[in-house]
Motif scaffolding. Structure first.
Motif, PDB file in Angstrom:
ATOM      1  N   VAL A   1       3.794 -15.107  -1.429  1.00 47.54           N
ATOM      2  CA  VAL A   1       2.387 -14.766  -1.654  1.00 47.54           C
ATOM      3  C   VAL A   1       2.028 -13.440  -0.983  1.00 47.54           C
ATOM      4  O   VAL A   1       1.436 -12.561  -1.609  1.00 47.54           O
ATOM      5  N   GLY A   2       2.398 -13.287   0.275  1.00 44.10           N
ATOM      6  CA  GLY A   2       2.006 -12.092   1.026  1.00 44.10           C
ATOM      7  C   GLY A   2       2.723 -10.826   0.611  1.00 44.10           C
ATOM      8  O   GLY A   2       2.102  -9.771   0.464  1.00 44.10           O
ATOM      9  N   ASN A   3       4.030 -10.918   0.406  1.00 46.21           N
ATOM     10  CA  ASN A   3       4.795  -9.717   0.065  1.00 46.21           C
ATOM     11  C   ASN A   3       4.659  -9.323  -1.396  1.00 46.21           C
ATOM     12  O   ASN A   3       5.220  -8.326  -1.813  1.00 46.21           O
ATOM     13  N   VAL A   4       3.938 -10.082  -2.172  1.00 47.68           N
ATOM     14  CA  VAL A   4       3.547  -9.668  -3.514  1.00 47.68           C
ATOM     15  C   VAL A   4       2.080  -9.245  -3.513  1.00 47.68           C
ATOM     16  O   VAL A   4       1.717  -8.225  -4.088  1.00 47.68           O
ATOM     17  N   GLY A   5       1.246 -10.012  -2.836  1.00 50.64           N
ATOM     18  CA  GLY A   5      -0.196  -9.748  -2.834  1.00 50.64           C
ATOM     19  C   GLY A   5      -0.594  -8.463  -2.122  1.00 50.64           C
ATOM     20  O   GLY A   5      -1.391  -7.679  -2.654  1.00 50.64           O
ATOM     21  N   VAL A   6      -0.055  -8.245  -0.942  1.00 47.44           N
ATOM     22  CA  VAL A   6      -0.410  -7.033  -0.191  1.00 47.44           C
ATOM     23  C   VAL A   6       0.043  -5.765  -0.911  1.00 47.44           C
ATOM     24  O   VAL A   6      -0.745  -4.825  -1.051  1.00 47.44           O
TER      25      VAL A   6
ATOM     26  N   PHE B   1      -3.574   0.091   6.397  1.00 48.25           N
ATOM     27  CA  PHE B   1      -3.734  -1.342   6.158  1.00 48.25           C
ATOM     28  C   PHE B   1      -2.428  -1.952   5.663  1.00 48.25           C
ATOM     29  O   PHE B   1      -2.023  -3.029   6.124  1.00 48.25           O
ATOM     30  N   GLY B   2      -1.752  -1.287   4.734  1.00 50.93           N
ATOM     31  CA  GLY B   2      -0.481  -1.796   4.226  1.00 50.93           C
ATOM     32  C   GLY B   2       0.579  -1.889   5.307  1.00 50.93           C
ATOM     33  O   GLY B   2       1.333  -2.858   5.370  1.00 50.93           O
TER      34      GLY B   2
ATOM     35  N   GLY C   1       2.247   3.215  -2.182  1.00 48.81           N
ATOM     36  CA  GLY C   1       1.306   2.209  -1.694  1.00 48.81           C
ATOM     37  C   GLY C   1       1.891   0.812  -1.739  1.00 48.81           C
ATOM     38  O   GLY C   1       1.630  -0.002  -0.857  1.00 48.81           O
ATOM     39  N   ALA C   2       2.682   0.524  -2.766  1.00 43.38           N
ATOM     40  CA  ALA C   2       3.290  -0.797  -2.865  1.00 43.38           C
ATOM     41  C   ALA C   2       4.413  -0.986  -1.846  1.00 43.38           C
ATOM     42  O   ALA C   2       4.633  -2.080  -1.362  1.00 43.38           O
ATOM     43  N   CYS C   3       5.109   0.074  -1.522  1.00 44.29           N
ATOM     44  CA  CYS C   3       6.275  -0.035  -0.635  1.00 44.29           C
ATOM     45  C   CYS C   3       5.958   0.236   0.832  1.00 44.29           C
ATOM     46  O   CYS C   3       6.830   0.051   1.677  1.00 44.29           O
ATOM     47  N   ILE C   4       4.759   0.679   1.144  1.00 40.73           N
ATOM     48  CA  ILE C   4       4.449   1.056   2.532  1.00 40.73           C
ATOM     49  C   ILE C   4       4.502  -0.150   3.467  1.00 40.73           C
ATOM     50  O   ILE C   4       4.822  -0.005   4.644  1.00 40.73           O
ATOM     51  N   MET C   5       4.253  -1.338   2.948  1.00 38.64           N
ATOM     52  CA  MET C   5       4.297  -2.502   3.829  1.00 38.64           C
ATOM     53  C   MET C   5       5.711  -2.789   4.318  1.00 38.64           C
ATOM     54  O   MET C   5       5.893  -3.370   5.372  1.00 38.64           O
ATOM     55  N   LEU C   6       6.730  -2.345   3.563  1.00 39.93           N
ATOM     56  CA  LEU C   6       8.111  -2.521   4.021  1.00 39.93           C
ATOM     57  C   LEU C   6       8.406  -1.713   5.272  1.00 39.93           C
ATOM     58  O   LEU C   6       9.282  -2.083   6.052  1.00 39.93           O
TER      59      LEU C   6
ATOM     60  N   PRO D   1       8.001  -6.193  -2.850  1.00 38.77           N
ATOM     61  CA  PRO D   1       7.243  -4.939  -2.918  1.00 38.77           C
ATOM     62  C   PRO D   1       7.889  -3.895  -3.829  1.00 38.77           C
ATOM     63  O   PRO D   1       7.191  -3.127  -4.486  1.00 38.77           O
ATOM     64  N   ILE D   2       9.217  -3.887  -3.890  1.00 39.08           N
ATOM     65  CA  ILE D   2       9.893  -2.927  -4.764  1.00 39.08           C
ATOM     66  C   ILE D   2       9.604  -3.248  -6.224  1.00 39.08           C
ATOM     67  O   ILE D   2       9.349  -2.353  -7.030  1.00 39.08           O
ATOM     68  N   LEU D   3       9.625  -4.528  -6.572  1.00 37.82           N
ATOM     69  CA  LEU D   3       9.304  -4.918  -7.943  1.00 37.82           C
ATOM     70  C   LEU D   3       7.855  -4.588  -8.294  1.00 37.82           C
ATOM     71  O   LEU D   3       7.567  -4.159  -9.405  1.00 37.82           O
ATOM     72  N   VAL D   4       6.940  -4.788  -7.350  1.00 37.43           N
ATOM     73  CA  VAL D   4       5.539  -4.426  -7.586  1.00 37.43           C
ATOM     74  C   VAL D   4       5.421  -2.923  -7.825  1.00 37.43           C
ATOM     75  O   VAL D   4       4.631  -2.472  -8.653  1.00 37.43           O
TER      76      VAL D   4
END
Length: 143
Positions: free
Chosen positions: A62-67, A26-27, A80-85, A123-126
């Protein structure tokens, strides 16, 4: 005085591999979708005088923090936080590169540079803000 016996604390069960795989997928897919829609929406948006209020920047904030927050919550890992990158970066870089015909979706502007910087850093900060619940970086907190 009677003893209550030993009270045991029930720890949450580990998520299944299928659940974790689905969360990571999903990410990854959300990163691809956010990349495509973000690049397309960077030049779009209302204007306040000569200043463009970019919808792409709003989407990336919104999206790159929320996802990443959602996928990190689902998986409990920093990965999990960085997989969207992994899905977002190649799509954005491919759409931002010029082709032989001269077509370019992400033009060189301050809005585009902000889009790239926020999109990578969010995403890195998250991932690094709080310790993870599980995985290799999940060290027990000192008491």
């Amino acid at each position: 005085m009677t003893g209550l016996g030993s009270l045991s604390v029930v720890e949450p069960a580990e998520p299944s591999r299928l659940f974790l795989g689905g969360a990571y997928a999903f990410g990854l897919l959300a990163g691809v979708v956010l990349g495509v829609y973000g690049v397309a929406a960077v030049p779009a948006g209302p204007r306040l005088g000569d200043t463009l209020l970019s919808l792409g920047l709003l989407l990336v904030v919104v999206g790159n923090v929320g996802v990443p927050m959602l996928v990190r919550w689902l998986t409990g890992t920093r990965l999990g936080a960085c997989i969207m990158l992994v899905g977002w970066a190649p799509v954005v870089l491919a759409l931002g590169s010029s082709r032989a015909e001269g077509d370019l979706m992400l033009r060189s502007s301050s809005t585009a540079y902000l889009f790239l910087a926020i999109g990578v850093l969010a995403p890195i900060l998250v991932a690094v803000v709080r310790p993870s619940r599980r995985g290799l970086t999940a060290f027990p907190l000192p008491r």
